[in-house]
Scaffold this motif. Structure first.
Motif, short mmCIF file in Angstrom:
data_model
loop_
_atom_site.label_atom_id
_atom_site.label_comp_id
_atom_site.label_asym_id
_atom_site.label_seq_id
_atom_site.Cartn_x
_atom_site.Cartn_y
_atom_site.Cartn_z
N LEU A 365 -4.78 -5.17 16.09
CA LEU A 365 -4.80 -6.00 14.89
C LEU A 365 -6.07 -6.84 14.80
N ILE A 366 -6.55 -7.33 15.94
CA ILE A 366 -7.78 -8.12 15.94
C ILE A 366 -8.96 -7.27 15.48
N ILE A 367 -9.05 -6.05 16.00
CA ILE A 367 -10.15 -5.16 15.61
C ILE A 367 -10.08 -4.84 14.12
N ILE A 368 -8.88 -4.52 13.63
CA ILE A 368 -8.73 -4.21 12.20
C ILE A 368 -9.05 -5.42 11.34
N PHE A 369 -8.57 -6.60 11.76
CA PHE A 369 -8.84 -7.83 11.00
C PHE A 369 -10.34 -8.13 10.96
N LEU A 370 -11.00 -8.01 12.10
CA LEU A 370 -12.43 -8.29 12.15
C LEU A 370 -13.21 -7.32 11.26
N ILE A 371 -12.84 -6.06 11.29
CA ILE A 371 -13.53 -5.07 10.46
C ILE A 371 -13.31 -5.38 8.98
N LEU A 372 -12.06 -5.64 8.58
CA LEU A 372 -11.78 -5.93 7.17
C LEU A 372 -12.45 -7.23 6.72
N TYR A 373 -12.35 -8.25 7.54
CA TYR A 373 -12.94 -9.54 7.17
C TYR A 373 -14.45 -9.41 6.99
N LYS A 390 -20.94 1.76 -1.68
CA LYS A 390 -20.36 2.76 -0.76
C LYS A 390 -19.41 2.09 0.24
N VAL A 391 -19.73 0.86 0.61
CA VAL A 391 -18.88 0.14 1.56
C VAL A 391 -17.60 -0.33 0.88
N LEU A 392 -17.71 -0.70 -0.40
CA LEU A 392 -16.55 -1.23 -1.12
C LEU A 392 -15.35 -0.28 -1.15
N PRO A 393 -15.49 0.98 -1.59
CA PRO A 393 -14.31 1.85 -1.63
C PRO A 393 -13.77 2.19 -0.25
N LEU A 394 -14.68 2.26 0.75
CA LEU A 394 -14.22 2.55 2.11
C LEU A 394 -13.43 1.37 2.67
N SER A 395 -13.92 0.15 2.42
CA SER A 395 -13.20 -1.04 2.88
C SER A 395 -11.85 -1.17 2.18
N LEU A 421 -11.46 5.92 9.09
CA LEU A 421 -11.95 4.85 8.23
C LEU A 421 -12.37 3.62 9.04
N ILE A 422 -11.60 3.31 10.08
CA ILE A 422 -11.97 2.18 10.94
C ILE A 422 -13.38 2.37 11.50
N VAL A 423 -13.65 3.59 11.98
CA VAL A 423 -14.96 3.88 12.56
C VAL A 423 -16.06 3.84 11.51
N LEU A 424 -15.82 4.46 10.35
CA LEU A 424 -16.86 4.53 9.32
C LEU A 424 -17.17 3.16 8.74
N VAL A 425 -16.14 2.36 8.47
CA VAL A 425 -16.37 1.03 7.89
C VAL A 425 -17.06 0.12 8.90
#
Length: 794
Positions: A365-373, A390-395, A421-425
């Motif tokens: 959850l920390i990794i996902i939160f940090l990536i999204l934030y 390009k980052v917007l639709p992936l995020s 998606l986690i890796v690409l974003v």
């Protein structure tokens, strides 16, 4: 030398592009583990070749440049947690490579994703990121097109497995819904900002690409409408929220441009609102199957209960099956067999809590939160730049798939796309760092021995992954052929090939053991006794192999227990051997009624094998206790009542036995065995009543309600006549009722003959005795009855 460097550089970029283009789209239908398995195997193979290309280039350059990122420590900590959880797992094999149908939740998959992340951040630039973005976009577009025509039953290929309307490249229909909602923002942005995202200079190509993406949006929305039965209000709200964010951020970017620039996202927003508000009538009915999964409430209950046993590290990656069996509720016993085994929870967080505990879940959850934030912060700060489109639709896709995965069941395909998606974003952050940051966060290795060592190490692991992936895929192809085969011999032949190719999959041994069990039943019906024992030994050995690979999978334990039960039938010393398996079965699935029922049978069998009355009563009491526990877990099942009745009879409690058998009869009113059993119990009670009355008359003793049968009921001492009483009348009633259901039932004739002989009703006794004799085939049973019963008519 430079041309070789450039070649391997281009090759690495191309292979990574294939990962984003092919893996979401890829399917063959040749395996039993599903499309998610096929996608991950392809991913492992392409990743292996990408690593080889990357390190060969580094060897030629004699220079290895690695980038450091703010996620490095988080990835390392997460991998450490997964390693520890795998090491102490209840199923190390399953946690390492993933259980059957859940390969994406294994430790090896997380290692692969981590390697892929570092490969991307060490090769990414704006040009490559654009290429990878386009590759993924085209893959999504093709999946939407294919699924749309497939659901309309317009087939492009002639493969038989494609003819099923529910088929789609993602797997299950619910997985397709998650996929469509996840990538709707990507299609919308590609459709209305094609010039900025795809960056096509030729007008004809630009218009063609824009048209395709507009059609992609339309088909995506139509598919969602067709699949409305699978879409809850929460899913629609998530889709609305994603499109709303697109509108807000687009308004901030395009400012005062014409309204038509927002036509596609606005129309998409309106379409979804119409879908939500539209009545439930069928314009088009694709006749899709209803898919079963755990409810979120049950998934949470299982996860919560599992944390009491394994708070920090869980039971091990990909071992939800263990926690489901251990902590499932009695409501699953409503199915006749009670054999309901679920491999995954509904909601990834519940799955993570169960599998990798609070530490693993927190790390993810920390990794996902940090990536999204950081991704949305990046978008906010750079909204005026075209590259951020390009980052917007992936995020947004990552945000949507995460939200949906919290509340919906997630198969391997969606789980894989989620991590893709986690890796690409996360790797896209490197594009927006300043030059100073780039230079400060580089690790440059110029030592050829170090580069050679690292290259050889990764090349070795790449080859292992490649060879292992190919062998796994090949084995599962044979397993799939085995399932499709009509001939039992062909099923066995193909499954044996599967076990030869990949001998770490317990499911293959489990299925192969079942095939041999089926074969031995067939051989037994054809009186091939030598083949029966041979097949039984093979089934037993295969079941032991399955159990060794996954010792805490309840299906494996149940299978081996059942096989040994069929061999030894609770006889002698082997009753303890079988009992241990059923005790383990009970531990693994304490709320299932079956292990308690089986243990009760074993206890009764052990009671018959001992002469010591104290020990005998101990086993009978243990049997009764297990019957009670079976009854408590499945109150609508008659056999535990019947079994408890027999146990109480052994203790001499005829009233209790009659009471339990009446409960069984209430559940199965037309069960002849229960009717005859009740008649026999009342017959016994009637004899006992006469015996007690005789004792009272002779000795002046009031026997009351005591039902002591130690002296025997003298069933077969037909020379001693007794008086007719109420119990005999009830016995007669049940015997007659059983004959109403089956007028040729031998047991009913037999006990009616005994009843009438014992109560001195010769005429009725002769009638049913003759019916019995006429009904029996010549043999030992008939001769015995003529000798022992017929003499009372001489």
């Amino acid at each position: 030398m430079k041309k070789y460097i450039k070649f391997f550089d281009v090759l690495t970029t191309f292979l990574i592009s294939l990962i984003f283009f092919l893996t979401p789209l890829f399917f063959l239908g040749f395996t039993s583990k599903g499309f998610g398995f096929e996608k991950i195997i392809l991913f492992e193979i392409l990743l292996s070749f990408s690593l080889i290309s990357f390190f060969v280039k580094s060897l030629i350059e004699k220079n290895l440049i690695l980038r450091k990122t703010f996620l490095d420590w988080f990835w390392l900590i997460l991998l450490t947690i997964y390693f520890l959880a795998t090491f102490i797992s209840v199923g190390i094999k399953d946690s390492l490579i993933g259980s059957f149908g859940n390969i994406a939740q294994g430790f090896i998959f997380l290692i692969s994703i981590t390697i892929f992340y570092y490969l991307l951040i060490n090769t990414i630039n704006f040009k490559r990121f654009r290429l990878w973005f386009i590759s993924l976009s085209l893959s999504v577009l093709l999946i939407v097109f294919y699924s749309f025509f497939q659901i309309l039953n317009i087939l492009f290929f002639s493969f038989k497995f494609l003819e099923a309307i529910p088929f789609n490249p993602i797997g299950s229909t619910l997985s397709l819904v998650i996929f469509l909602v996840t990538f709707l923002p990507l299609l919308i942005i590609n459709a209305f900002k094609t010039d900025k995202v795809i960056q096509c200079s030729e007008k004809k190509k630009y218009l063609l690409i824009k048209t395709f993406f507009i059609l992609g949006v339309v088909f995506n929305l139509l598919l969602l409408f067709f699949l409305k039965i699978y879409i809850s209000l929460g899913v629609w709200i998530v889709a609305l929220f994603a499109i709303f964010l697109i509108l807000i951020l687009s308004l901030k970017k395009i400012g005062g441009e014409k309204f038509r620039n927002l036509a596609i996202p606005l129309l998409s927003l309106v379409a979804i609102i119409v879908f939500i508000l539209s009545p439930s009538f069928e314009i088009f009915n694709p006749k899709l199957p209803i898919e079963s999964s755990l409810s979120s409430g049950v998934s949470w209950n299982i996860a919560r209960a599992s944390l009491k046993d394994n708070l920090l590290l869980g039971s091990g990656p990909s071992t939800f099956y263990y926690n489901f069996s251990r902590f499932r509720g009695v409501e699953f016993n409503s199915f006749n067999s009670g054999d309901i085994w679920m491999e995954r929870a509904t909601g990834v967080i519940f799955n993570w809590l169960s599998d990798v505990g609070t530490l693993g879940t927190l790390g993810l959850l920390i990794i996902i939160f940090l990536i999204l934030y950081n991704s949305f912060d990046l978008i906010r700060k750079n909204i005026k730049k075209d590259n951020v489109l390009k980052v917007l639709p992936l995020s947004l896709a990552l945000f949507v798939i995460f939200l949906l995965s919290i509340f919906l069941p997630v198969g391997d395909s969606i789980y894989f796309i989620f991590f893709l998606l986690i890796v690409l974003v996360s790797s896209s952050f490197i594009l927006f760092l300043s030059n100073k940051d780039l230079k400060e966060n580089l690790v440059i290795i110029n030592s050829l021995p170090v580069i050679s060592f690292l290259s050889l190490m990764f090349l070795f692991f790449s080859l292992v992954f490649f060879i292992g992936g190919v062998k796994m895929f090949r084995a599962d192809v044979y397993a799939h052929r085995s399932i499709l085969s009509d001939s039992l011999d062909d099923k066995i032949k193909n499954m044996e090939k599967a076990t030869d190719c990949f001998f770490y999959e317990d499911k293959y041994y489990y299925d192969l053991a079942n095939y041999y069990s089926t074969k031995l039943v067939k051989d037994a019906s054809e009186n091939k006794s030598d083949l029966v024992w041979d097949n039984l030994n093979k089934a037993t050995n295969l079941s032991n192999k399955a159990l060794a690979l996954s010792p805490n999978r309840v299906s494996n334990v149940k299978q081996i227990a059942g096989l040994y039960e069929s061999i030894y039938l609770y006889s002698g010393e082997f009753s303890n051997f079988i009992e241990n398996y059923y005790e383990n079965y009970k531990f693994l699935e304490p709320n299932n009624f079956q292990p308690y029922f089986k243990l009760a049978l074993i206890k009764l069998a052990k009671a018959d094998l001992v002469d010591n009355e104290i020990e005998k009563n101990k086993y009978i009491d243990e049997a009764i206790d297990n019957y009670d526990k079976a009854q408590a877990r499945k109150i609508d099942w008659s056999l535990p009542y019947y079994g408890k009745s027999m146990a109480l009879e052994k203790k001499g409690d005829l009233s209790g036995a009659i009471n339990e058998l009446n409960k069984a009869l209430d559940l199965e009113e037309n069960n002849i065995d229960y009717l005859v059993g009740l008649g026999r119990l009342y017959f016994d009670k009637g004899i006992l009543e006469n015996k007690n009355k005789t004792d009272e008359d002779e000795f002046g003793m009031d026997q009351g309600e005591k039902e002591d049968v130690d002296d025997g009921l003298e069933h077969y001492d037909l020379s001693k006549k007794v008086q007719w009483n109420d119990n005999f009348e009830k016995a007669e009633e049940f015997f007659i009722k059983s004959l109403e259901l089956n007028s040729e039932y031998d047991n009913s004739f037999y006990f009616l003959s005994l009843l009438y002989i014992k109560t001195n009703k010769a005429l009725q006794a002769r009638e049913y005795y003759n019916k019995l004799i006429n009904n029996l085939d010549d043999g030992e049973v008939k001769n015995y009855i003529i000798t022992e019963v017929g003499k009372y008519f001489d």
